[in-house]
Design a protein around this motif. Structure first.
Motif, PDB file in Angstrom:
ATOM      1  N   VAL A 131      30.661 -19.886  47.879  1.00 17.94           N
ATOM      2  CA  VAL A 131      29.916 -19.649  46.680  1.00 17.94           C
ATOM      3  C   VAL A 131      30.610 -18.872  45.762  1.00 17.94           C
ATOM      4  O   VAL A 131      31.483 -18.095  45.816  1.00 17.94           O
ATOM      5  N   TYR A 132      30.523 -19.602  44.365  1.00 16.97           N
ATOM      6  CA  TYR A 132      31.374 -19.212  43.088  1.00 16.97           C
ATOM      7  C   TYR A 132      30.518 -18.709  42.164  1.00 16.97           C
ATOM      8  O   TYR A 132      29.475 -19.140  41.943  1.00 16.97           O
ATOM      9  N   TYR A 133      30.872 -17.805  41.273  1.00 19.89           N
ATOM     10  CA  TYR A 133      30.509 -17.344  40.044  1.00 19.89           C
ATOM     11  C   TYR A 133      31.354 -17.925  38.840  1.00 19.89           C
ATOM     12  O   TYR A 133      32.496 -17.846  39.014  1.00 19.89           O
ATOM     13  N   VAL A 134      30.680 -18.027  37.623  1.00 23.40           N
ATOM     14  CA  VAL A 134      31.347 -18.418  36.483  1.00 23.40           C
ATOM     15  C   VAL A 134      30.926 -17.716  35.251  1.00 23.40           C
ATOM     16  O   VAL A 134      29.685 -17.254  35.307  1.00 23.40           O
ATOM     17  N   ARG A 135      31.831 -17.356  34.425  1.00 21.61           N
ATOM     18  CA  ARG A 135      31.539 -16.822  33.242  1.00 21.61           C
ATOM     19  C   ARG A 135      32.526 -17.600  31.973  1.00 21.61           C
ATOM     20  O   ARG A 135      33.456 -18.050  32.368  1.00 21.61           O
ATOM     21  N   ALA A 136      32.093 -17.274  30.847  1.00 26.29           N
ATOM     22  CA  ALA A 136      33.063 -17.920  29.749  1.00 26.29           C
ATOM     23  C   ALA A 136      32.597 -17.068  28.526  1.00 26.29           C
ATOM     24  O   ALA A 136      31.831 -16.438  28.270  1.00 26.29           O
ATOM     25  N   ARG A 137      33.765 -17.338  27.551  1.00 27.90           N
ATOM     26  CA  ARG A 137      33.655 -16.893  26.159  1.00 27.90           C
ATOM     27  C   ARG A 137      34.475 -17.362  25.286  1.00 27.90           C
ATOM     28  O   ARG A 137      35.500 -18.030  25.759  1.00 27.90           O
ATOM     29  N   ALA A 138      34.137 -17.413  23.982  1.00 31.11           N
ATOM     30  CA  ALA A 138      34.804 -18.067  22.912  1.00 31.11           C
ATOM     31  C   ALA A 138      36.180 -17.399  22.412  1.00 31.11           C
ATOM     32  O   ALA A 138      36.090 -16.229  22.625  1.00 31.11           O
ATOM     33  N   TYR A 139      36.990 -18.096  21.734  1.00 24.65           N
ATOM     34  CA  TYR A 139      38.131 -17.271  21.201  1.00 24.65           C
ATOM     35  C   TYR A 139      38.519 -17.883  19.993  1.00 24.65           C
ATOM     36  O   TYR A 139      38.429 -18.886  19.571  1.00 24.65           O
ATOM     37  N   ILE A 140      38.990 -17.133  18.992  1.00 21.68           N
ATOM     38  CA  ILE A 140      39.687 -17.522  17.694  1.00 21.68           C
ATOM     39  C   ILE A 140      41.227 -16.969  17.512  1.00 21.68           C
ATOM     40  O   ILE A 140      41.547 -15.989  17.722  1.00 21.68           O
ATOM     41  N   VAL A 141      41.948 -18.120  17.252  1.00 19.32           N
ATOM     42  CA  VAL A 141      43.518 -17.728  17.142  1.00 19.32           C
ATOM     43  C   VAL A 141      43.824 -17.265  15.402  1.00 19.32           C
ATOM     44  O   VAL A 141      43.389 -18.336  14.675  1.00 19.32           O
ATOM     45  N   LYS A 142      44.233 -16.302  15.274  1.00 20.61           N
ATOM     46  CA  LYS A 142      44.750 -15.870  13.863  1.00 20.61           C
ATOM     47  C   LYS A 142      46.015 -15.503  13.822  1.00 20.61           C
ATOM     48  O   LYS A 142      46.351 -14.375  14.526  1.00 20.61           O
ATOM     49  N   GLY A 143      47.114 -16.398  13.315  1.00 20.23           N
ATOM     50  CA  GLY A 143      48.356 -15.844  13.352  1.00 20.23           C
ATOM     51  C   GLY A 143      49.005 -15.950  14.806  1.00 20.23           C
ATOM     52  O   GLY A 143      48.646 -17.091  15.716  1.00 20.23           O
TER      53      GLY A 143
END
Length: 328
Positions: free
Chosen positions: A298-310
């Protein structure tokens, strides 16, 4: 008499204000007053003295208003700079893992519920508690953004600073200091000064001192101090997370977020995403296949967005963790 009447009116107004739940500015405490219920996170038990690495108990509350008997779905999560542990809620006479918290409930009377959690490292954390209608169309959220230190927990307040610009060459005129000669003090002046100072072992003799002219050269470039940028990153959502029971890979699909550089996906056999049991993958698109998994696990998953500046990467908040669905 007039002052007494004014005082009575002010007292009644204050009592009425305290009796009615209101939206706390910036705190998201009561959610939407037009919703069929309200929710809250109790401040007085959450904030205050705290010993880092120990269990912290606080309360969440349901206020049914006129929605007694109405069915809803509840949720709770803590996100922040570091993972937390011992995240549990008290129900049916025992402590339960928060993984079981998301469930259907029926509103009855005003209810308070105990929650505890252990913060292992100092940092900024967000506690989010929300209740949505059974069809998911309406949701009321209570949220606390807190600072956790070694000895205390306080509300987190972001302070925005204004950039300061040093004047350029045009704004500064050269300044020349005239020579100044300091004459030796007279006997009377020496005696007068000595009476106010601590006695010394040797007499103080002041020699004439000439200060040479000093010219302040204007700067040739403007110097600008810029405050740290505040970058807002939108929150994504897990649209699909599936895995064949005997397969060693899972397919993940995310909701697209505008103006982001990419997404970070974590999949783990641990509901708390313990580091050694977790695989982390950075992707540019909204879908990916994660390999090297274990069959029938059994697996669990989560995610998030990111922004690269410099050279710096700014992350959004994690999605609510989701159990990977088995398919044939």
């Amino acid at each position: 008499m007039k002052n007494r009447i004014i005082a009575i009116i002010l007292t009644i107004t204050l009592l009425v204000t305290l009796a009615i739940p209101v939206v706390a500015a910036g705190d998201g405490n009561w959610g939407d007053d037009n919703a069929p219920w309200n929710v809250g996170i109790t401040n007085d038990k959450l904030l205050g003295n705290y010993e880092l690495g120990t269990s912290k108990e606080f309360e969440i509350a349901y206020y049914p208003s006129d929605s007694v008997g109405l069915k809803a779905i509840r949720h709770i999560e803590i996100t922040g700079d570091y993972p937390v542990s011992g995240f549990e809620y008290y129900e049916n006479g025992k402590w339960n893992d928060v993984e079981q918290f998301t469930s259907k409930i029926v509103f009855k009377d005003t209810t308070k519920q105990k929650v505890h959690v252990t913060f292992n490292k100092e940092g900024k954390y967000t506690i989010k508690f929300w209740v949505s209608t059974a069809d998911g169309n309406q949701s009321v959220v209570a949220k606390r953004v807190i600072n956790v230190a070694k000895t205390s927990i306080t509300l987190y307040r972001e302070v925005e600073t204004t950039p300061t610009v040093v004047p350029t060459t045009k704004d500064i005129e050269p300044v020349t200091t005239e020579p100044v000669t300091v004459a030796p003090t007279t006997k009377d002046e020496t005696e007068s000064e000595a009476s106010t100072q601590a006695p010394t072992t040797k007499p103080i003799i002041t020699e004439p001192v000439t200060i040479k002219p000093t010219t302040v050269v204007p700067t040739t470039k403007s110097v600008t101090t810029t405050a740290a940028q505040k970058v807002k990153v939108g929150k994504t959502a897990i649209k699909k997370a599936v895995k064949q029971k005997k397969a060693k890979k899972a397919k993940i699909s995310l909701k697209k977020v505008k103006k982001v550089s990419g997404y970070q996906v974590q999949i783990s056999t641990s509901a708390k995403f313990v580091k050694k049991l977790t695989i982390t993958k950075n992707i540019k698109k909204t879908s990916c296949t994660i390999k090297a998994l274990k069959a029938k696990k059994v697996y669990y998953v989560r995610a998030r967005a990111y922004i690269v500046k410099g050279k710096k990467k700014y992350y959004g908040t994690w999605t609510v963790k989701k159990k990977v669905k088995f398919i044939k």
